[in-house]
Design a protein around this motif. Structure first.
Motif, mmCIF file in Angstrom:
data_model
loop_
_atom_site.group_PDB
_atom_site.id
_atom_site.type_symbol
_atom_site.label_atom_id
_atom_site.label_comp_id
_atom_site.label_asym_id
_atom_site.label_seq_id
_atom_site.Cartn_x
_atom_site.Cartn_y
_atom_site.Cartn_z
ATOM 1 N N ASP A 19 2.136 -10.143 6.102
ATOM 2 C CA ASP A 19 3.121 -9.701 5.470
ATOM 3 C C ASP A 19 2.278 -8.529 4.659
ATOM 4 N N GLU A 20 1.240 -8.556 4.466
ATOM 5 C CA GLU A 20 0.412 -7.495 2.906
ATOM 6 C C GLU A 20 -0.369 -6.312 3.402
ATOM 7 N N TYR A 22 0.322 -3.900 5.740
ATOM 8 C CA TYR A 22 0.350 -2.722 5.388
ATOM 9 C C TYR A 22 -0.007 -1.542 3.696
ATOM 10 N N LYS A 23 0.393 -2.504 3.391
ATOM 11 C CA LYS A 23 1.227 -2.193 1.628
ATOM 12 C C LYS A 23 -0.212 -2.308 0.648
ATOM 13 N N GLY A 26 -1.986 0.914 2.710
ATOM 14 C CA GLY A 26 -1.573 2.347 1.872
ATOM 15 C C GLY A 26 -2.221 2.657 0.264
ATOM 16 N N ILE A 27 -2.482 0.907 -0.437
ATOM 17 C CA ILE A 27 -2.939 1.253 -1.567
ATOM 18 C C ILE A 27 -4.444 1.916 -1.368
#
Length: 79
Positions: A19-20, A22-23, A26-27
């Protein structure tokens, strides 16, 4: 450069939970592209304000840091 970027991005998502992922990607992409944009824009400003000789002299401290870090990494890897 591109191979390093693609490999780094691929390895980055392997270190995060599902769940982490893609974040984090992106960062990471935002930081990488922001630094590239700043570098590209500042290159024109620096060359306008100075000349090639001064630009090369400004790079010397960074080269020394990289050389020292490489030597230190080599010494530590042999222990």
């Amino acid at each position: 450069w591109n191979f390093l970027f693609i490999t780094g991005t691929s390895l980055l998502v392997l270190t995060y939970k599902e769940d982490e992922k893609y974040k984090a990607q992106g960062i990471n992409d935002f930081i990488v592209y922001s630094v590239h944009a700043i570098g590209s824009l500042s290159a024109g400003i620096f060359i306008t304000l100075t000349n090639w000789k001064i630009m090369n002299i400004m790079c010397v401290p960074f080269m020394i840091i990289i050389i020292l870090a490489t030597i230190r990494a080599d010494v530590l890897s042999k222990k």
